[in-house]
Scaffold this motif. Structure first.
Motif, PDB file in Angstrom:
ATOM      1  N   GLY A  61       0.742  -1.370  -0.056  1.00 38.97           N
ATOM      2  CA  GLY A  61       0.047   0.055  -0.042  1.00 38.97           C
ATOM      3  C   GLY A  61       0.872   1.229  -0.279  1.00 38.97           C
ATOM      4  O   GLY A  61       1.930   1.110  -0.015  1.00 38.97           O
ATOM      5  N   GLY A  62       0.100   2.490   0.114  1.00 35.76           N
ATOM      6  CA  GLY A  62       0.769   3.574   0.191  1.00 35.76           C
ATOM      7  C   GLY A  62      -0.054   4.805  -0.373  1.00 35.76           C
ATOM      8  O   GLY A  62      -1.135   4.719  -0.377  1.00 35.76           O
ATOM      9  N   ASN A  63       0.993   5.646  -0.898  1.00 34.14           N
ATOM     10  CA  ASN A  63       0.403   6.717  -1.440  1.00 34.14           C
ATOM     11  C   ASN A  63       0.120   6.845  -2.898  1.00 34.14           C
ATOM     12  O   ASN A  63       0.314   5.692  -3.522  1.00 34.14           O
ATOM     13  N   ILE A  64      -0.106   7.881  -3.700  1.00 36.53           N
ATOM     14  CA  ILE A  64      -0.448   7.834  -5.130  1.00 36.53           C
ATOM     15  C   ILE A  64       0.616   7.257  -6.004  1.00 36.53           C
ATOM     16  O   ILE A  64       0.618   6.888  -7.028  1.00 36.53           O
ATOM     17  N   ILE A  65       1.664   7.791  -5.461  1.00 34.77           N
ATOM     18  CA  ILE A  65       2.985   7.807  -6.552  1.00 34.77           C
ATOM     19  C   ILE A  65       3.393   6.114  -6.346  1.00 34.77           C
ATOM     20  O   ILE A  65       3.910   5.397  -7.154  1.00 34.77           O
ATOM     21  N   ASP A  66       3.418   5.679  -4.965  1.00 38.06           N
ATOM     22  CA  ASP A  66       3.552   4.373  -4.807  1.00 38.06           C
ATOM     23  C   ASP A  66       2.529   3.251  -5.746  1.00 38.06           C
ATOM     24  O   ASP A  66       3.027   2.229  -6.340  1.00 38.06           O
ATOM     25  N   PHE A  67       1.347   3.950  -5.790  1.00 37.03           N
ATOM     26  CA  PHE A  67       0.414   3.037  -6.684  1.00 37.03           C
ATOM     27  C   PHE A  67       0.919   3.317  -8.238  1.00 37.03           C
ATOM     28  O   PHE A  67       0.637   1.928  -8.877  1.00 37.03           O
ATOM     29  N   PHE A  82       1.195   0.380 -11.118  1.00 29.75           N
ATOM     30  CA  PHE A  82       0.214   0.215 -11.955  1.00 29.75           C
ATOM     31  C   PHE A  82       0.792   0.241 -13.320  1.00 29.75           C
ATOM     32  O   PHE A  82       0.503  -0.388 -14.351  1.00 29.75           O
ATOM     33  N   PHE A  83       1.782   1.162 -13.501  1.00 32.49           N
ATOM     34  CA  PHE A  83       2.216   1.514 -14.882  1.00 32.49           C
ATOM     35  C   PHE A  83       3.767   0.796 -15.042  1.00 32.49           C
ATOM     36  O   PHE A  83       4.171   0.930 -16.048  1.00 32.49           O
ATOM     37  N   LYS A  84       4.184   0.124 -13.822  1.00 30.25           N
ATOM     38  CA  LYS A  84       5.361  -0.570 -13.972  1.00 30.25           C
ATOM     39  C   LYS A  84       6.585   0.325 -14.504  1.00 30.25           C
ATOM     40  O   LYS A  84       7.338   0.037 -15.493  1.00 30.25           O
TER      41      LYS A  84
END
Length: 301
Positions: free
Chosen positions: A68-74, A78-80
């Protein structure tokens, strides 16, 4: 949250609302409980929602992978991509975050189960007028769509239904956009080597409208019904020698197009046809007179 035209700082990006961000990517929650928004994970395949965003603290957690984490971690997962690539791609582009998010009560209404009551041929005057506004000839729509009567809780509604391969429906009327379970892609396999891919079924119908009355091309069709199915649909796409992409011109659509183009040279981006518009249907609605006239004068069923 208001956005300026200035480049977003690292802290600005981290503070961007993650529910809004996922909505811009084509993901809406399966259920909402207080501050917790539960999703089918955008990072992997699953049937039970185990990806959670706590909107109060604006953090996500995927119980299936324990991360988990913040939007940057996601974004990195997600975009690899690397953190530098993610920041470079998004720090100067605010359009990605402008997609409006439905109010919480609307989201909760969406999670109420849609029950299909009846499926019949298109006949409602309101739905036929809606198709006319979208410049879709009835002769085209009636070949691929039906009129759906459905219930949400104790309320009865009707709309244009477009069936997916799993038996669920994408549902549209002038005031409502949703889908019934199970949700999935819609494919038309005529044993051809060329595949034409669309994000939504209105774009597919628009493509058919452009060629209405002409000799049918030898093409197969894939309508994703959600960008989240792009990777799942790849095996079907890979069976073809040529894959023509007609995805939306917004940031999520273009990101999906770029991802598909990386898969090989047989993937071709055809969105330049409507480069000044959101999608193919928007281009048809605001099309040059020659295209509008062609659709208007198409043979009636």
């Amino acid at each position: 949250m208001n956005f300026s035209n200035d480049r977003l700082s690292l802290d600005n990006i981290k503070s961007l609302d993650m529910v809004s961000y996922l909505h811009s990517l084509g993901f809406d929650p399966s259920k909402v409980a207080h501050d917790d928004y539960w999703y089918l994970s955008p990072l992997r395949n699953e049937k039970t929602a185990s990806f959670k965003i706590n909107r109060r603290i604006n953090r996500w957690y995927d119980h299936g992978i324990g991360k988990g984490g913040n939007i940057i971690d996601f974004g990195i997962l997600f975009f690899k991509c690397s953190i530098g690539e993610f920041l470079k791609e998004h720090s100067g582009n605010n359009t990605l975050y402008h997609s409006p998010v439905p109010d919480k009560d609307i989201l909760e209404q969406r999670q109420s189960k849609i029950t299909i009551v009846k499926e019949e041929s298109l006949k409602s005057a309101a739905l036929l007028q809606y198709l006319k506004q979208r410049k879709i000839p009835l002769g085209v729509a009636s070949n691929f769509c039906s009129e759906i009567s459905y219930n949400i809780s104790d309320h009865h509604y009707y709309g244009i239904g477009f069936k997916n391969d799993l038996g669920g429906f994408e549902i549209r009327n002038p005031y409502f956009k949703s889908s019934s379970s199970p949700k999935g892609v819609t494919s038309y396999d005529y044993n051809n080597k060329v595949l034409v891919v669309f994000e939504g079924f209105m774009d597919f119908l628009s493509y058919k409208a452009m060629n209405y009355g002409l000799r049918e091309k030898k093409e197969n069709f894939l309508i994703l019904n959600s960008l989240s199915f792009l990777d799942k649909a790849r095996p079907f796409m890979e069976k073809h020698k040529l894959v023509q992409l007609y995805l939306d011109q917004d940031q999520p659509g273009q990101n999906a197009t770029k991802r598909a183009l990386d898969w090989g040279s047989k993937y071709l981006d055809h969105s330049s046809l409507y480069k000044e518009h959101k999608d193919l249907n928007d281009w048809i609605i605001n099309s040059p007179q020659t295209v509008s006239k062609k659709i208007k004068t198409a043979p009636k069923p």
